[in-house]
Design a protein around this motif. Structure first.
Motif, PDB file in Angstrom:
ATOM      1  N   PRO A   1       0.531  -0.668   2.334  1.00 19.51           N
ATOM      2  CA  PRO A   1      -0.662  -1.002   1.549  1.00 19.51           C
ATOM      3  C   PRO A   1      -1.401  -2.232   2.061  1.00 19.51           C
ATOM      4  O   PRO A   1      -2.623  -2.308   1.930  1.00 19.51           O
ATOM      5  CB  PRO A   1      -0.109  -1.261   0.143  1.00 19.51           C
ATOM      6  CG  PRO A   1       1.218  -0.587   0.114  1.00 19.51           C
ATOM      7  CD  PRO A   1       1.736  -0.622   1.512  1.00 19.51           C
ATOM      8  N   THR A   2      -0.681  -3.199   2.644  1.00 18.29           N
ATOM      9  CA  THR A   2      -1.333  -4.420   3.122  1.00 18.29           C
ATOM     10  C   THR A   2      -0.823  -4.795   4.513  1.00 18.29           C
ATOM     11  O   THR A   2       0.257  -4.371   4.929  1.00 18.29           O
ATOM     12  CB  THR A   2      -1.055  -5.610   2.184  1.00 18.29           C
ATOM     13  OG1 THR A   2       0.334  -5.939   2.258  1.00 18.29           O
ATOM     14  CG2 THR A   2      -1.453  -5.318   0.750  1.00 18.29           C
TER      15      THR A   2
ATOM     16  N   GLN B   1      -7.243   0.694   9.356  1.00 16.01           N
ATOM     17  CA  GLN B   1      -7.298   0.916   7.922  1.00 16.01           C
ATOM     18  C   GLN B   1      -7.813   2.317   7.664  1.00 16.01           C
ATOM     19  O   GLN B   1      -8.814   2.729   8.247  1.00 16.01           O
ATOM     20  CB  GLN B   1      -8.201  -0.101   7.241  1.00 16.01           C
ATOM     21  CG  GLN B   1      -7.527  -1.425   7.026  1.00 16.01           C
ATOM     22  CD  GLN B   1      -8.250  -2.260   6.000  1.00 16.01           C
ATOM     23  OE1 GLN B   1      -9.443  -2.462   6.129  1.00 16.01           O
ATOM     24  NE2 GLN B   1      -7.529  -2.726   5.014  1.00 16.01           N
TER      25      GLN B   1
ATOM     26  N   ASP C   1      -7.616   5.339   4.222  1.00 19.97           N
ATOM     27  CA  ASP C   1      -7.109   5.803   2.933  1.00 19.97           C
ATOM     28  C   ASP C   1      -6.388   4.704   2.156  1.00 19.97           C
ATOM     29  O   ASP C   1      -5.344   4.935   1.541  1.00 19.97           O
ATOM     30  CB  ASP C   1      -6.177   7.009   3.123  1.00 19.97           C
ATOM     31  CG  ASP C   1      -6.861   8.173   3.811  1.00 19.97           C
ATOM     32  OD1 ASP C   1      -8.070   8.364   3.578  1.00 19.97           O
ATOM     33  OD2 ASP C   1      -6.197   8.891   4.577  1.00 19.97           O
ATOM     34  N   GLY C   2      -6.905   3.490   2.195  1.00 12.74           N
ATOM     35  CA  GLY C   2      -6.320   2.395   1.435  1.00 12.74           C
ATOM     36  C   GLY C   2      -5.030   1.848   2.015  1.00 12.74           C
ATOM     37  O   GLY C   2      -4.311   1.111   1.340  1.00 12.74           O
ATOM     38  N   GLU C   3      -4.711   2.208   3.248  1.00 11.77           N
ATOM     39  CA  GLU C   3      -3.502   1.728   3.909  1.00 11.77           C
ATOM     40  C   GLU C   3      -3.856   1.088   5.245  1.00 11.77           C
ATOM     41  O   GLU C   3      -4.922   1.332   5.789  1.00 11.77           O
ATOM     42  CB  GLU C   3      -2.527   2.880   4.192  1.00 11.77           C
ATOM     43  CG  GLU C   3      -1.888   3.480   2.991  1.00 11.77           C
ATOM     44  CD  GLU C   3      -0.853   4.525   3.378  1.00 11.77           C
ATOM     45  OE1 GLU C   3       0.218   4.518   2.779  1.00 11.77           O
ATOM     46  OE2 GLU C   3      -1.139   5.339   4.278  1.00 11.77           O
TER      47      GLU C   3
ATOM     48  N   ARG D   1       7.822   0.638   0.495  1.00 14.54           N
ATOM     49  CA  ARG D   1       6.413   0.261   0.569  1.00 14.54           C
ATOM     50  C   ARG D   1       5.761   0.667   1.883  1.00 14.54           C
ATOM     51  O   ARG D   1       4.546   0.686   1.992  1.00 14.54           O
ATOM     52  CB  ARG D   1       6.269  -1.248   0.391  1.00 14.54           C
ATOM     53  CG  ARG D   1       6.818  -1.794  -0.890  1.00 14.54           C
ATOM     54  CD  ARG D   1       5.964  -1.528  -2.090  1.00 14.54           C
ATOM     55  NE  ARG D   1       4.701  -2.246  -1.989  1.00 14.54           N
ATOM     56  CZ  ARG D   1       3.599  -1.875  -2.625  1.00 14.54           C
ATOM     57  NH1 ARG D   1       3.596  -0.833  -3.400  1.00 14.54           N
ATOM     58  NH2 ARG D   1       2.495  -2.560  -2.480  1.00 14.54           N
TER      59      ARG D   1
END
Length: 105
Positions: A14-15, A38, A40-42, A65
């Protein structure tokens, strides 16, 4: 050099911080210039892992995660490419190894 199979994988988190913490723990081969993307939010990155590293990555405390997707078995791909290579001496018919700048025929 290791005898273990090497896999090309896609690591996604995610980050950036979570991805960095994961790669610091697993220590994959990220190549010469690792480029995180980056989508799809990943944040994702391509890496190379041996079988042992792949097992460790899946059992890592951060594995919940970070997703680890096997893209290719690079060891097998290398073996396939080696089959394309000839076994003879390609310079034998010319009588020796070319020297100098050469002349186009």
């Amino acid at each position: 050099m290791t005898d273990e199979t090497v896999f090309r994988v896609r690591l996604a988190a995610p980050t950036v911080d979570e991805l960095k913490a994961f790669t610091d723990e697993i220590e994959p081969d990220l190549g010469c210039r690792a480029i995180a993307r980056q989508a799809d939010g990943e944040v994702a990155i391509d890496a190379y892992l041996t079988e042992g590293q792949l097992r460790a990555a899946r059992q890592s405390r951060r594995a919940g995660r970070v997703s680890v997707e096997v893209v290719a078995n690079e060891t097998e791909a290398g073996r396939e490419r080696q089959r394309e290579v000839g076994s003879g001496d390609r310079f034998a018919t010319r009588g020796g190894v070319p020297r100098g700048l050469g002349v186009k025929e």
